[in-house]
Design an enzyme around this catalytic site. Structure first.
Site, PDB file in Angstrom:
ATOM      1  CG  ASP A   8      -2.227   0.752   0.982  1.00  0.00           C
ATOM      2  OD1 ASP A   8      -2.343   1.453  -0.033  1.00  0.00           O
ATOM      3  OD2 ASP A   8      -3.130   0.649   1.838  1.00  0.00           O
ATOM      4  CD  GLU A  10      -3.418   5.103   1.317  1.00  0.00           C
ATOM      5  OE1 GLU A  10      -4.360   5.371   0.561  1.00  0.00           O
ATOM      6  OE2 GLU A  10      -2.900   3.953   1.392  1.00  0.00           O
ATOM      7  CG  HIS A  60      -2.531   3.252  -3.263  1.00  0.00           C
ATOM      8  ND1 HIS A  60      -3.362   3.721  -2.269  1.00  0.00           N
ATOM      9  CD2 HIS A  60      -2.273   4.320  -4.081  1.00  0.00           C
ATOM     10  CE1 HIS A  60      -3.573   5.019  -2.464  1.00  0.00           C
ATOM     11  NE2 HIS A  60      -2.944   5.395  -3.554  1.00  0.00           N
ATOM     12  CG  HIS A 105      -3.393   3.020   5.711  1.00  0.00           C
ATOM     13  ND1 HIS A 105      -4.687   2.830   6.163  1.00  0.00           N
ATOM     14  CD2 HIS A 105      -3.367   2.556   4.435  1.00  0.00           C
ATOM     15  CE1 HIS A 105      -5.409   2.297   5.200  1.00  0.00           C
ATOM     16  NE2 HIS A 105      -4.627   2.107   4.142  1.00  0.00           N
ATOM     17  CG  HIS A 117      -8.289   4.714   4.189  1.00  0.00           C
ATOM     18  ND1 HIS A 117      -6.998   5.196   4.044  1.00  0.00           N
ATOM     19  CD2 HIS A 117      -8.418   3.715   3.271  1.00  0.00           C
ATOM     20  CE1 HIS A 117      -6.390   4.533   3.074  1.00  0.00           C
ATOM     21  NE2 HIS A 117      -7.219   3.616   2.593  1.00  0.00           N
ATOM     22  CD  GLU A 135      -7.033  -0.521   3.679  1.00  0.00           C
ATOM     23  OE1 GLU A 135      -5.849  -0.587   3.280  1.00  0.00           O
ATOM     24  OE2 GLU A 135      -7.818   0.372   3.332  1.00  0.00           O
TER      25      GLU A 135
END
Length: 266
Positions: A8, A10, A60, A105, A117, A135
């Site tokens: 990912d 972030e 992502h 993240h 998020h 996640e």
């Protein structure tokens, strides 16, 4: 040794604003480079530890972020979204020995990253069996369903802390910490080196210590920011709609959980 990497952005070093993670925006090109550098570092660490087969999932947004020309020649990459319920873990199966998570993240509902998020910005909070889920949580259970230990994660302080609560023996590298809309980050070059060294160390240890037991029953609660989004998703088979912004799904089969999350969060 066969290694799966879910990547990912972030949670990569120094990332602070949405402009830095969305394709076409002003900061994206710079931090696409950093995401690539951190993934390459993980591949190099895995190779140094003896990995002979490394599969990277670009996980992502568009799933076409990594600069593929910079990947080592011993790496395979999954780009784009297949539509499979594994989502960020697509391509994984029981043939893999270990799973790594790069650039991850903190979860929706936390303050450990300005970009925290879970799945998308419509979800205010996701919990599994009463515990806040990120996640990473969802994906670590996907790995566990395939008997693959989650051995390494890099990202912000918040996700590293929660990942170790779920898998206490896993190795983590915290590259940044959020404070409101700001971050305090280590230098990107240092993050790259620490990820490389951390992955090598993690893959040189006892993977069995990082095995995550799969619960016998899963209760998933999704809280939406908007009641209309919850209503629209409430028609998925088996979903309960106890409150205006809340959905609940219960199953003993984690693949059914993944399938529900995949369609509910569309």
């Amino acid at each position: 040794m066969k290694v799966f990497i879910s990547a990912d952005i972030e949670g990569c070093a120094a990332i602070t604003s949405w402009d830095e993670v969305h394709k076409g925006r002003s900061g994206y090109a710079e931090f696409r480079e950093q995401m690539t550098a951190e993934v390459v570092a993980a591949c190099e660490g895995a190779r140094a530890a003896g990995a002979t087969d490394i599969l990277v999932k670009d996980a992502h947004e568009s799933a076409c972020n990594l600069i593929v020309s910079r990947l080592p020649d011993y790496v395979r990459i999954v780009r784009g979204w297949s539509g499979h319920p594994y989502v960020m873990m697509f391509g994984v199966d029981r043939s893999f020995d270990a799973a790594l998570f790069i650039g991850y993240h903190d979860a929706a509902g936390t303050d450990g990253n300005p970009l925290a998020h879970t799945m998308n910005d419509r979800i205010a909070r996701l919990s599994i069996n009463g515990e806040l889920a990120s996640e990473f949580t969802v994906n670590a259970y996907t790995a566990a369903m395939n008997a693959i230990p989650a051995v390494f994660l890099s990202g912000d302080v918040g996700i590293c802390t929660s990942a170790r609560r779920l898998v206490p023996a896993m190795t983590t590298v915290a590259v940044s910490e959020g404070f409101g809309r700001a971050t305090v980050s280590m230098a990107p070059a240092k993050a790259v080196q620490m990820i490389r060294d951390g992955v090598e160390e993690a893959l040189s240890g006892d993977f069995a210590r990082c095995a995550l037991p799969l619960p016998e029953r899963f209760e998933v609660v999704l809280e939406f920011n908007n009641a209309s989004d919850a209503y629209r998703s409430s028609f998925y088979p088996g979903v309960e709609h106890p409150k205006a912004c809340t959905l609940r799904f219960v199953s003993n089969d984690y693949f059914e959980v993944l399938r529900a999350i995949r369609f509910i969060t569309l």
